[in-house]
Design a protein around this motif. Structure first.
Motif: not given
Lengths: 89, 146
Positions: B79, B90-91, B111, B114-118, B120
């Protein structure tokens, strides 16, 4: 007399992105009473007033880089990150 | 396994290089790319910010969980953070597996996670010069009325 450190603990609050822009703060050391929960920390910060009062009452948080519940107890030396809604990916 | 949060441009070739092993019949590359609009507002560019240490931990945890759910070969995720222009990546994820079904499913799940937890965050920069952290306005309490 017992030393003051028996009654309080040192934690560090971290702010990112929208929360950092809101509070103007990236890192904030704080002393809290032993036995405090994350929710007590949230209330302490919101009670500062001004921009701090705009922090949500139930923010997502991570303690020592792991997501935690707001009712979790804090320990001396903990790092509590306030996590705005994530939008990576 | 490879997990990285970087300020450098993402090189898909590097990410693919050496990823698949002799038993892998499928190698799936996904690129998330900055597009020129969101919700009808034209975007000039994006800024990404990360809680980097925790982001790398969460990315690694997501790959570990994917590997527990599906029979996979090598898995990689990078990322990027910093200021990105339209069209930049971006990723990126690479998922290898013996058969393609696992690669498709795991890649999509990774994916989504990633969108739920990371930890960023993306700030969109609009053509009128304004900028917003996505999702923030909805959680901040109202400005106090004077």
């Amino acid at each position: 007399m017992r030393p003051i450190s028996d009654f309080s603990m040192q934690i560090t609050a971290l702010f990112f992105a929208a929360y950092r822009d809101l509070t103007g703060t990236e890192e904030l050391p704080l002393r809290l009473e032993r036995g405090s929960r994350i929710s007590d920390l949230v209330r302490t910060l919101r009670d500062r007033g001004g921009s701090w009062a705009r922090l949500p009452a139930e923010p997502a948080v991570a303690v020592n880089q792991e997501y935690a519940r707001l009712d979790a107890l804090l320990s001396d030396g903990d790092e509590v990150a306030f996590i705005p809604p994530v939008s990576g990916g | 396994m490879l997990v990285e949060v970087t300020r450098e441009p993402i090189d898909p070739g590097r990410l693919l290089s050496g990823a698949h092993g002799p038993s892998d019949g499928a190698v799936l590359l996904f690129l998330g790319v900055v597009r020129d609009h969101n919700d009808g507002r034209p975007v000039e560019g994006l800024d990404y910010e990360a809680f980097e240490a925790m982001a790398e931990r969460e990315l690694a945890a997501i790959l570990h969980e994917a590997r527990a759910r599906w029979d996979l070969g090598e898995t990689r995720v990078v990322h990027r953070v910093g200021s990105l222009a339209i069209g930049e990546t971006s990723v990126a994820t690479v998922v290898c597996s013996s058969h393609r079904a696992e690669a498709y499913e795991a890649s999509r799940w990774i994916m989504d996670e990633i969108k739920k937890r990371v930890p960023i965050w993306k700030r969109e920069r609009y053509l009128d010069g304004s900028a917003d952290w996505l999702g923030a306005a909805q959680v901040l309490e109202k400005e106090p009325v004077e």
